[in-house]
Scaffold this motif. Sequence first.
Motif, PDB file in Angstrom:
ATOM      1  N   UNK A   1       5.724 -36.143 -33.495  1.00 49.37           N
ATOM      2  CA  UNK A   1       6.305 -37.137 -34.401  1.00 49.37           C
ATOM      3  C   UNK A   1       7.520 -37.768 -33.725  1.00 49.37           C
ATOM      4  N   UNK A   2       8.053 -38.798 -34.344  1.00 50.89           N
ATOM      5  CA  UNK A   2       9.233 -39.456 -33.779  1.00 50.89           C
ATOM      6  C   UNK A   2      10.410 -38.499 -33.705  1.00 50.89           C
ATOM      7  N   UNK A   3      10.397 -37.434 -34.492  1.00 50.80           N
ATOM      8  CA  UNK A   3      11.467 -36.439 -34.454  1.00 50.80           C
ATOM      9  C   UNK A   3      11.282 -35.412 -33.337  1.00 50.80           C
ATOM     10  N   UNK A   4      10.076 -35.324 -32.792  1.00 50.62           N
ATOM     11  CA  UNK A   4       9.777 -34.330 -31.766  1.00 50.62           C
ATOM     12  C   UNK A   4      10.090 -34.801 -30.352  1.00 50.62           C
ATOM     13  N   UNK A   5      10.107 -36.092 -30.148  1.00 50.53           N
ATOM     14  CA  UNK A   5      10.334 -36.627 -28.801  1.00 50.53           C
ATOM     15  C   UNK A   5      11.411 -37.700 -28.846  1.00 50.53           C
ATOM     16  N   UNK A   6      11.893 -38.072 -27.690  1.00 50.33           N
ATOM     17  CA  UNK A   6      12.978 -39.054 -27.575  1.00 50.33           C
ATOM     18  C   UNK A   6      12.446 -40.438 -27.204  1.00 50.33           C
ATOM     19  N   UNK A   7      11.264 -40.759 -27.644  1.00 48.08           N
ATOM     20  CA  UNK A   7      10.603 -42.007 -27.283  1.00 48.08           C
ATOM     21  C   UNK A   7      11.465 -43.220 -27.598  1.00 48.08           C
ATOM     22  N   UNK A   8      11.925 -43.893 -26.545  1.00 50.41           N
ATOM     23  CA  UNK A   8      12.706 -45.099 -26.702  1.00 50.41           C
ATOM     24  C   UNK A   8      14.163 -44.865 -27.062  1.00 50.41           C
ATOM     25  N   UNK A   9      14.556 -43.606 -27.268  1.00 47.35           N
ATOM     26  CA  UNK A   9      15.960 -43.293 -27.591  1.00 47.35           C
ATOM     27  C   UNK A   9      16.616 -42.674 -26.365  1.00 47.35           C
ATOM     28  N   UNK A  10      16.243 -41.465 -26.013  1.00 54.72           N
ATOM     29  CA  UNK A  10      16.834 -40.803 -24.854  1.00 54.72           C
ATOM     30  C   UNK A  10      15.990 -40.980 -23.603  1.00 54.72           C
ATOM     31  N   UNK A  11      14.715 -41.271 -23.796  1.00 50.22           N
ATOM     32  CA  UNK A  11      13.789 -41.483 -22.679  1.00 50.22           C
ATOM     33  C   UNK A  11      13.079 -42.812 -22.905  1.00 50.22           C
ATOM     34  N   UNK A  12      12.867 -43.527 -21.834  1.00 55.18           N
ATOM     35  CA  UNK A  12      12.166 -44.809 -21.981  1.00 55.18           C
ATOM     36  C   UNK A  12      10.695 -44.564 -22.322  1.00 55.18           C
ATOM     37  N   UNK A  13      10.083 -45.549 -22.921  1.00 54.69           N
ATOM     38  CA  UNK A  13       8.660 -45.465 -23.232  1.00 54.69           C
ATOM     39  C   UNK A  13       7.864 -45.321 -21.943  1.00 54.69           C
TER      40      UNK A  13
ATOM     41  N   UNK B   1       5.222 -39.276 -17.785  1.00 49.38           N
ATOM     42  CA  UNK B   1       5.315 -37.813 -17.857  1.00 49.38           C
ATOM     43  C   UNK B   1       4.124 -37.240 -18.623  1.00 49.38           C
ATOM     44  N   UNK B   2       3.836 -37.778 -19.800  1.00 48.55           N
ATOM     45  CA  UNK B   2       2.727 -37.252 -20.586  1.00 48.55           C
ATOM     46  C   UNK B   2       1.395 -37.380 -19.855  1.00 48.55           C
ATOM     47  N   UNK B   3       1.215 -38.472 -19.119  1.00 43.33           N
ATOM     48  CA  UNK B   3      -0.069 -38.666 -18.431  1.00 43.33           C
ATOM     49  C   UNK B   3      -0.305 -37.631 -17.341  1.00 43.33           C
TER      50      UNK B   3
END
Length: 124
Positions: free
Chosen positions: A82-94, A100-102
Amino acid sequence: MSFANELGRLRGRSLGTLAELEPAEFIALLDLADEVKRNRDGFRERLKTASYALIFEKHSTRTRVSFEVGLGELGAASLFLSKNDIQLGRGESIADTARVLSRYVQGIVLRTFSQDRFNTMVEY
């Protein structure tokens, strides 16, 4: 070109929309879906070591359940983020998140509010 060749051309590609497919690739994808539906057990063996990241910035019961159940029925693991589980676009760029995920998963499903965020994920 054969069914196997068309599917081989899709390997490793990110797919943002079906419009990105050539007609033969689209037909091959539909043929694959039909084959999976007829032979779930065969695909379960192929996907038993596969993992898929499900990133949900936007809540959706039906989308989440359909992906989790479908991946489970085919033998793959799903990792709900969820948006709470990762730093998508906040602490880490998309872009960094996608790269990394790939390295860890065979596919990424993104449910987001922004087409730009989706396009960036697909690009990287």
